[in-house]
Structure formats: structure tokens, C-alpha cells
Design an enzyme around this catalytic site. Structure first.
Site, PDB file in Angstrom:
ATOM      1  N   ASP A  44      11.704  36.387  34.761  1.00  0.00           N
ATOM      2  CA  ASP A  44      10.747  36.749  33.712  1.00  0.00           C
ATOM      3  C   ASP A  44       9.391  36.100  33.974  1.00  0.00           C
ATOM      4  O   ASP A  44       8.537  36.045  33.097  1.00  0.00           O
ATOM      5  CB  ASP A  44      11.274  36.383  32.320  1.00  0.00           C
ATOM      6  N   LEU A  95      14.603  32.112  34.599  1.00  0.00           N
ATOM      7  CA  LEU A  95      14.369  32.471  33.198  1.00  0.00           C
ATOM      8  C   LEU A  95      13.690  31.304  32.507  1.00  0.00           C
ATOM      9  O   LEU A  95      14.172  30.173  32.600  1.00  0.00           O
ATOM     10  CB  LEU A  95      15.688  32.776  32.476  1.00  0.00           C
ATOM     11  N   HIS A  96      12.589  31.572  31.803  1.00  0.00           N
ATOM     12  CA  HIS A  96      11.959  30.490  31.058  1.00  0.00           C
ATOM     13  C   HIS A  96      11.264  30.951  29.786  1.00  0.00           C
ATOM     14  O   HIS A  96      10.946  30.137  28.924  1.00  0.00           O
ATOM     15  CB  HIS A  96      10.935  29.762  31.938  1.00  0.00           C
ATOM     16  N   ARG A  97      11.029  32.249  29.633  1.00  0.00           N
ATOM     17  CA  ARG A  97      10.257  32.701  28.472  1.00  0.00           C
ATOM     18  C   ARG A  97      11.078  32.587  27.199  1.00  0.00           C
ATOM     19  O   ARG A  97      12.264  32.942  27.169  1.00  0.00           O
ATOM     20  CB  ARG A  97       9.777  34.140  28.679  1.00  0.00           C
TER      21      ARG A  97
END
Length: 348
Positions: free
Chosen positions: A282, A210-212
Site C-alpha cells: 500500500d 502494509l502500513h496505511r
């Protein structure tokens, strides 16, 4: 009598991890064709775990120039890259500037090249999610309008460009250069000890990335996703490589069956993907990589700019609703899709 003609000069710009993966085979091909190349690292991802390790993993040479743009808001980062790249471009005076993907560096360097009258080429052109709420979508659209040569990974990308009025002669369907790098490095990645170091074996865990900002900076969205991961981990232990900023936000909020670790390099990332029963992400690039590796992927977004990974691969776009994500994950674990790889994603 004139001397021999100088080799054409290509400036290749990389700004973030996915750019590096795509730049390697393009640089190799340009040099094999006799072009002179200059590699510019904008510094959009600038710490060792986010860039230096990738250059080592990819056997990518040290950049000839580093712009040290750093982080900041979209406007600040784009402006920093532009103001650093403009005088360098004037000094180098290349025949072409090659940009990749959809990060701020892509837009910034394409814009500088266009205003300087230097031909620009966009690798991975034509991808569209239809969601202009994603900053990357704006970057893609504008870069494609600015660049003279548009290299598309898939037929749907070609269709987007033609529908937007691009001249057919400017569009080239070439396949996915990310696949070239993956297939060239797969055996080396699979030999890495990362799984043993985590006490895991292929097929006995899932992988999460997850990074967005829409997922990790929105408290409600993050709460729902962490709840979903906690439920899924009861059926399949999860490994979650996280940037320190994300790790701080999830600290103490996940069960022990979700193992949060630090960021990993390219080869370890491939190894973790290849051994996973399921990947929840994501990331656009991981949608592609899991498709090539034949690993089931659930995309934790409402849209994807890579629909070919859904229609021709192992990816499903499931959004961020907790119940939908959990249901999709448990169904995928029980009934994994057969591996499928799109045409031209062949390493050539």
C-alpha cells in the site's frame, strides 16, 4: 567596494523515509551548484529503523537540525513540526525551503515558510489520487498551493497543477529524483545478504508491505488482506517486513509460508523488491521502485496518486477485496507483465 556575494542558502526538510530517498540527490545537486545547504530532520519518523538506518544506507549526512516532532494525530504532529520549525527558520533566514512528498512535515514546513515570506519549493508536486479521504492528498494539495516552485515527476502531475490554476512558469517537469537514488544504490543493494539470511533466492518468493491506517487499523480490511495473503502464499511464499505495531496485529494470524520480519533499511528493501516474483503493497514509493526494477506490483488500495506506474509500468491497483486480490495475484504470478519504465525516470 563590496565583498563577494554570499552563496544562496537552501534549507532542505526531510520528515519520513521517502523524503530521505528524494533528498539525497537534491542535496548533492544543490551543493554541486554552489548553494549552501542546511538539512533539517523533523523527526516525524524518529526511531533508528525508520530513519537512522536510511541515512546510513543513503550516505546522507547527519542532519544539521533535528526537530524531534515524534508521532501523534495529524493535528498534533503537524502542529509540533510547525512550532519547532518556525523559530529555526527565523534563525536560519534561508533563500528557499525545499520540501518533499506528502507527509505531515511537508505541509507543516511549507506553511511555516509561506507565512514567513520565505520561498518554498515542492519536489514531487502535482500528484493526485482524487481521494480526499487520504490525509496525504490534503497535504499534497495544500503544499502545492503554498509553494512557489513545483517540481513534477510526470506529465499527469503537470496537468493536475495547471488544471488547478497554477501558473505554467511555476511548474517544472523534472522526472523522479527517487529513481536517481535507486539507480545509484542498486548494485550495492543487490550485494546485500538479506535474501540468504532469510533462506530465499531471487524469484522464489513474494514481498508484502502494509502500513496505511485504512489497511492495518481497520479490523475488517486487515482480516480480508490477511486471508488473501494466506491464499497467495500457498502458491508463492511471502516475506512481510512489518513495523512492530503492525506485526503485533498480525501475530498468529498467518501461515508459516508468510514470513513476518522486522522493518528493513533502504538497501535491504531494494534487495527484497528486486528479487521478488511479485510485490503486494500500500506504499506509494514502492509502486515507483518496483516499476523501475521491473517487478510486478499489486497496490492494495482503491486509488493511486502515481497512475504513471499503472499506465507506463508494472503496477496494478487492485483494492482490498480478498477475492479480487487473490485472483489478481495468481494471474500476475502466471502472466507477469513486461518491464516498462516511464520517460525521465532515468537517474538524471
Amino acid at each position: 567596494m563590496t565583498g563577494p556575494r554570499a552563496a544562496a542558502h537552501a534549507v532542505v526538510v526531510a520528515g519520513a523515509r521517502p523524503n530521505f530517498v528524494k533528498a539525497k540527490p537534491v542535496l548533492d545537486a544543490l551543493e554541486a551548484a554552489g548553494l549552501r545547504t542546511t538539512l533539517v530532520h523533523t523527526g516525524q519518523h524518529y526511531d533508528e529503523a525508520m530513519s537512522g538506518v536510511f541515512f546510513a544506507d543513503l550516505d546522507l549526512r547527519v542532519p544539521d537540525h533535528h526537530l524531534a516532532a515524534g508521532s501523534g494525530s495529524h493535528a498534533v504532529q503537524t502542529a509540533a513540526v510547525m512550532t519547532a520549525f518556525e523559530p529555526l527558520l527565523a534563525e536560519l533566514a534561508p533563500d528557499v525551503v525545499v520540501v518533499f512528498g506528502d507527509v505531515n512535515s511537508t505541509l507543516a514546513c511549507a506553511l511555516v515558510a509561506a507565512k514567513a515570506g520565505v520561498r518554498a519549493a515542492h519536489v514531487e508536486a502535482g500528484l493526485r489520487s482524487g481521494d480526499r479521504g487520504m490525509p496525504e492528498e490534503i497535504n499534497r494539495i495544500v503544499a502545492d498551493r503554498l509553494c512557489a516552485d513545483l517540481f513534477a515527476t510526470s506529465p499527469d502531475a503537470v496537468e493536475h497543477l495547471l488544471r488547478e490554476g497554477t501558473e505554467p512558469r511555476d511548474v517544472h517537469l523534472v522526472g523522479n529524483v527517487m529513481v536517481d537514488t535507486l539507480l545509484a544504490r542498486r548494485d550495492e543493494a543487490l550485494a546485500r545478504p538479506v535474501l540468504a539470511g532469510l533462506g530465499r533466492r531471487p524469484g522464489d518468493y513474494g514481498l508484502v508491505t502494509l502500513h496505511r491506517p485504512a489497511n492495518v487499523d481497520d479490523p475488517a480490511a486487515l482480516d480480508g488482506l490477511l486471508g488473501a495473503l494466506s491464499e497467495i502464499a500457498a502458491s508463492c511464499p511471502l516475506i512481510f517486513p512489518a513495523h512492530p505495531r503492525t506485526a503485533a496485529r498480525v501475530a498468529g494470524r498467518l501461515p508459516s509460508s508468510v514470513r513476518v520480519i522486522g522493518p528493513v533499511g533502504y538497501l535491504d528493501s531494494l534487495a527484497l523488491q528486486a528479487g521478488a516474483r511479485i510485490v503486494l503493497t500500500d506504499s506509494g514509493g514502492i509502486q515507483e521502485e518496483t516499476t523501475v526494477l521491473g517487478v510486478p506490483c499489486l497496490t492494495l488500495r482503491d486509488t493511486t496518486e502515481r497512475p504513471l506506474t499503472v499506465t507506463e509500468g508494472t503496477n496494478r491497483v487492485v483494492g482490498r477485496d480478498r477475492r479480487v486480490v487473490v485472483t489478481a495475484a495468481l494471474d500476475t504470478l502466471e502472466h507477469p507483465p513486461p518491464p516498462r519504465r516511464p520517460a525521465l525516470w532515468d537517474g538524471r
